[in-house]
Design a protein around this motif. Structure first.
Motif: not given
Length: 464
Positions: A235-239, A241-244, A281-283, A288-292
């Motif tokens: 429940s702490l992360v989105n699809e 894997g990023q914290p909400l 896959q890298s998340l 979503c978040a741009g470059s790694p």
């Protein structure tokens, strides 16, 4: 004048590498359980090297602990004082069978020097010493007042240095701090690290019964603690894997944005460097978040550092009565430690299913740090790196944490302007903390050239 110092360094480069090799031969491991004698031997060797350069040396710290060496050479009252930091303690060697050469014997292979501490951080110590000696040989003086801070406890969190910053700040104070304990993204590409993420850890324990139960006799109506904890963590992360965690987060400096645009990396290359298995896959997609790198350096992340219910060795057909996890969140500006702790507790308690008993305990951590990449000291460092490497230097972030940066900013920096310049000799192939740690000798040489230029640059950039 830097060119004269560079010529002097070139004449003595081989001798400096011999000195580095001798330091690599000292297994100066600060961790509990290892012999203390090598730490004292390394401190004595560094003391002698500093005194040979005309520095006054103090051995500071708690009795019985590895000393923090502080060496000072005063040139003139009107000149800025720059503190140069590196650490002489190293990680344990790890698995001996995985080393291709003995960990405490400096070994040259294909342009890289292998051995524990080559890149982290005895190679950094020799950058400082070689640059100082080059200026002294060329000019019989230095362009700045210089303090050397050689830490003997960095690998265990620098408790002694942190105490000194609070109890004896005058011994360490300077107009700028150069931390030689970072690195470059790839060999030959110079970088100034201008931001670090912080970290906050929390221990989570879920309990559903007094003891584990037979899964056949009780499975179905009785909840499983491991399953409950898994639902809570999810429940702490989105699809992706990023914290909400809610933003918005700070905009990047112009130099940081320009560096991101110039980085010669793609997400596929990042995944390869990380050693991801085929198909993994890298998340955080481009939308979503741009470059790694943007995501790793400038956005928060959440990791599950430990998860325990049963074990592979003890796996049996039971419903687990207890489950435990430790999670850590890497934080960025606009995220305070109390804010993250409050968010975690609120989110976990709301997600706890089936009336399970929940125990939460906030743990260790440190705050994020950043400097203005467009400031005169940062720009001076970028110019020096560009000259030393012969390639445009970039302002980058780092997803990890270096407690000293934040500690310095909140002690020395709280009473006087004292920018922090974070550089290093580590590259993607250095394998720091792992077996077969190594230092690229071409990058080490260019780092020395860069620091020679940096002394000259800071003489002007640090003037009031």
């Amino acid at each position: 004048m830097p060119q004269q110092a560079i010529a002097c360094f070139s004449k003595n480069k081989a001798r400096h590498l011999e000195t580095l090799a001798s330091l690599i031969g000292i297994p100066s491991i600060s961790f509990a359980g290892f012999e203390a004698a090598p730490m004292a031997e390394a401190a004595a060797a560094l003391t002698a090297l500093c005194k040979a350069l005309g520095f006054e040396v103090q051995s500071l710290g708690a009795p019985g602990a590895p000393p923090c060496l502080v060496a000072h050479r005063q040139v003139a009252e009107g000149l800025p004082t720059v503190a140069l930091y590196a650490h002489y303690d190293v990680q344990p060697p790890g698995e001996a069978s995985l080393w291709k050469s003995p960990p405490f014997v400096a070994t040259l292979r294909e342009g890289r020097l292998y051995g524990r501490g080559t890149a982290d951080d005895k190679g950094g110590i020799l950058v400082h010493l070689a640059a100082i000696e080059a200026w002294l040989a060329a000019q019989h003086s230095l362009p700045l007042n210089i303090k050397l801070i050689f830490d003997g406890e960095e690998e265990i969190g620098s408790p002694g240095l942190e105490a000194l910053l609070h109890t004896q700040p005058g011994q360490l104070a300077a107009d700028a701090l150069v931390i030689m304990d970072a690195g470059n993204l790839e060999t030959g590409l110079p970088a100034l690290t201008t931001s670090l993420r912080g970290i906050f850890c929390m221990d989570i324990e879920v309990q559903v019964a007094q003891s584990s139960l037979h899964s056949g006799l009780w499975g179905g109506p009785v909840p499983d603690a491991a399953m409950a904890l898994s639902k809570m963590l999810a429940s702490l992360v989105n699809e992706e894997g990023q914290p909400l965690l809610e933003g918005p987060f700070r905009p990047l400096a112009k130099a940081e944005e320009e560096a991101l645009a110039k980085l010669p990396f793609k997400r596929e290359a990042f995944a390869q460097q990380a050693g991801l298995l085929p198909g993994v896959q890298s998340l955080g997609g481009e939308g979503c978040a741009g470059s790694p790198w943007r995501q790793n350096w400038y956005a928060p992340s959440l990791s599950i550092n430990a998860f325990e219910a049963s074990s592979r060795a003890q796996a049996r057909n039971v419903l687990n009565s207890h489950a435990y996890a430790r999670i850590s969140i890497r934080t960025v500006p606009e995220l305070s430690t109390p804010q993250v702790e409050e968010w975690l507790e609120k989110r976990l308690r709301a997600a706890a299913p089936w009336g399970v008993h929940l125990t939460l305990k906030g743990g260790e951590g440190c705050l994020w740090w950043r400097m203005d990449a467009d400031s005169p000291p940062a720009q001076a460092a970028l110019r020096a790196l560009t000259r030393g490497f012969g390639r445009e230097a970039l302002a980058i972030g780092c997803g990890a944490s270096i407690p000293l940066a934040n500690q310095w900013a909140h002690t020395i920096g709280a009473t006087r302007p004292s920018p922090i310049l974070l550089v290093g000799v580590v590259d993607a192939a250095s394998a720091t903390h792992a077996e077969n740690e190594s230092l690229h000798l071409g990058d080490w040489e260019k780092a020395v050239l860069s620091e020679i230029h940096l002394f000259d640059e800071l003489k002007t950039a640090l003037k009031p």
